[in-house]
Scaffold this active site. Structure first.
Site, mmCIF file in Angstrom:
data_model
loop_
_atom_site.group_PDB
_atom_site.id
_atom_site.type_symbol
_atom_site.label_atom_id
_atom_site.label_comp_id
_atom_site.label_asym_id
_atom_site.label_seq_id
_atom_site.Cartn_x
_atom_site.Cartn_y
_atom_site.Cartn_z
ATOM 1 N N PHE A 118 68.600 14.746 63.442
ATOM 2 C CA PHE A 118 69.210 16.004 62.993
ATOM 3 C C PHE A 118 70.690 15.820 62.654
ATOM 4 O O PHE A 118 71.137 16.088 61.528
ATOM 5 C CB PHE A 118 69.006 17.047 64.086
ATOM 6 C CG PHE A 118 69.605 18.402 63.819
ATOM 7 C CD1 PHE A 118 69.509 19.003 62.579
ATOM 8 C CD2 PHE A 118 70.251 19.099 64.844
ATOM 9 C CE1 PHE A 118 70.055 20.271 62.343
ATOM 10 C CE2 PHE A 118 70.782 20.364 64.620
ATOM 11 C CZ PHE A 118 70.691 20.945 63.367
ATOM 12 N N ILE A 119 71.470 15.343 63.611
ATOM 13 C CA ILE A 119 72.906 15.113 63.391
ATOM 14 C C ILE A 119 73.123 13.898 62.505
ATOM 15 O O ILE A 119 73.933 13.920 61.570
ATOM 16 C CB ILE A 119 73.637 14.947 64.734
ATOM 17 C CG1 ILE A 119 73.606 16.249 65.538
ATOM 18 C CG2 ILE A 119 75.077 14.492 64.520
ATOM 19 C CD1 ILE A 119 74.132 16.123 66.963
ATOM 20 N N THR B 32 73.975 7.132 67.280
ATOM 21 C CA THR B 32 73.519 8.489 67.571
ATOM 22 C C THR B 32 72.180 8.509 68.293
ATOM 23 O O THR B 32 71.813 9.521 68.889
ATOM 24 C CB THR B 32 73.360 9.319 66.277
ATOM 25 O OG1 THR B 32 72.183 8.899 65.583
ATOM 26 C CG2 THR B 32 74.574 9.168 65.372
ATOM 27 N N TYR C 52 68.606 15.841 80.990
ATOM 28 C CA TYR C 52 69.283 15.450 79.750
ATOM 29 C C TYR C 52 70.783 15.256 79.977
ATOM 30 O O TYR C 52 71.340 14.213 79.590
ATOM 31 C CB TYR C 52 69.017 16.465 78.635
ATOM 32 C CG TYR C 52 69.729 16.118 77.348
ATOM 33 C CD1 TYR C 52 69.315 15.029 76.580
ATOM 34 C CD2 TYR C 52 70.826 16.858 76.909
ATOM 35 C CE1 TYR C 52 69.975 14.698 75.405
ATOM 36 C CE2 TYR C 52 71.485 16.538 75.738
ATOM 37 C CZ TYR C 52 71.056 15.461 74.993
ATOM 38 O OH TYR C 52 71.723 15.124 73.827
ATOM 39 N N LYS D 129 72.889 11.627 79.461
ATOM 40 C CA LYS D 129 74.072 11.464 78.613
ATOM 41 C C LYS D 129 75.297 11.058 79.432
ATOM 42 O O LYS D 129 76.132 10.272 78.970
ATOM 43 C CB LYS D 129 74.354 12.762 77.856
ATOM 44 C CG LYS D 129 73.227 13.219 76.947
ATOM 45 C CD LYS D 129 72.829 12.168 75.918
ATOM 46 C CE LYS D 129 73.783 12.071 74.776
ATOM 47 N NZ LYS D 129 73.297 11.180 73.696
ATOM 48 N N PRO E 281 79.306 16.712 71.452
ATOM 49 C CA PRO E 281 78.973 17.999 70.844
ATOM 50 C C PRO E 281 78.336 18.945 71.868
ATOM 51 O O PRO E 281 77.667 18.516 72.810
ATOM 52 C CB PRO E 281 77.948 17.642 69.758
ATOM 53 C CG PRO E 281 77.868 16.146 69.735
ATOM 54 C CD PRO E 281 78.370 15.666 71.055
#
Length: 318
Positions: free
Chosen positions: A14-15, A79, A156, A160, A183
């Protein structure tokens, strides 16, 4: 930057798809790694792709598989990382791939002596903490608390947080230059023409299938702003450390209210999942450091409009 060659891992995401688009628009030659070439065809339709985009199949956890693709690249945008909302085996599905995949890519960058690495992290690695309150001013000095994440099963954010910490340890040891983009909840139009987790979140409210929203507040940001943040961080000779990339901090009730105002003809019916509980307060999430690099954030109302337009064009909404 025309003529420079860079690599984008997880390029069909997506990004990442927007990062690839903006890089091509700026004259870069891009090598994109993907897991599935068939599902990455939308990238080949981008302006400049026929001359300056090469897609390479790569598995995040296959040791050494990024060695060749990053060789000769001026920069690498990493990413690729798994996103699983309801993990049944958090270590295998999220934590292990996030940490080991990041170290695998960085090891290839170290071998290739890559000049600069831009890593996509998350605000999940910033403010998932018992210290967060309504008066908190959250900047890049904040780190999520791994034990708090485990206690609350926030897998999640934990993945990260651990991946970013390991990345910083690795680049310090190897002498690599790295900048991290953190983000917040990212929404916006998808270049893939298919649904993703965030577009499904918007779609559920608009078509009336989502009946409740969580009593939760978080930062929201447009996907194009996130992609441009990566590029500004790469192109700036003075970028350093971490960069929070977020628009306003909103309660999910605020998102529903905005959608209802913008799109009154859709059957939006979501209510608070627990109307008896006090509304979770907001907090301040600072993107000042990124704004100093020259990023101007798109209003969240415009991002939501573009998201809905994308969903219509893809046939997911009437």
């Amino acid at each position: 930057m025309a003529g420079k060659t860079v690599c984008v891992t997880g390029a069909s995401g997506f990004i990442a798809s927007w990062i690839v688009k903006f890089l091509l628009d700026r004259g870069y030659t891009v090598r994109g790694t993907v897991r599935n070439l068939e599902k990455s065809k939308h990238l080949l339709q981008l302006p400049g792709a026929s001359d300056r985009l090469k897609l390479v199949s790569a598995e995040l956890l296959e040791l050494g598989c990024f060695d060749e693709v990053v060789q000769g690249c001026d920069g690498v945008f990493h990413t690729a990382s798994p996103i699983v909302i309801y993990a049944t085996d958090p270590q295998a599905q999220l934590i292990g791939p996030a940490v080991d995949g990041t170290l695998n890519v960085l090891a290839s960058c170290a071998k290739a002596r890559t000049k600069k690495v831009i890593l996509t992290s998350s605000t999940g690695a910033v403010y998932t903490s018992p210290n967060l309150t309504s008066t908190s001013f959250v900047d890049e000095s904040w780190w999520s608390d791994p034990e708090f994440c485990r206690k609350n099963k926030d897998w999640y954010p934990l993945s990260k947080t651990l991946a970013e910490k390991e990345a910083w340890n690795f680049v310090e040891e190897k002498g690599l230059e790295m900048v991290v983009i953190n983000p917040s909840f990212t929404i916006g139009p998808a270049l893939q023409g298919s649904k993703n987790l965030t577009s499904e979140f918007i779609l559920g409210y608009l078509n009336g299938t989502t009946k409740t929203y969580p009593n939760s507040a978080r930062g929201f940001v447009g996907v194009k702003d996130v992609a441009m943040a990566h590029i500004l961080a790469y192109e700036s000779a003075h970028s350093n450390g971490r960069y929070i990339c977020s628009g306003p901090v909103l309660h999910f009730a605020d998102i529903v209210t905005i959608l209802t105002k913008l799109f009154p003809t859709y059957p939006i019916c979501a209510k608070d999942a627990d109307e008896t509980a006090p509304r979770v307060p907001s907090f301040t999430l600072s993107s000042h450091k990124l704004e100093d690099l020259g990023l101007h954030f798109q209003p969240i109302e415009d991002v939501l409009r573009e998201t809905v337009t994308s969903l219509k064009e893809s046939g997911w909404l009437p």
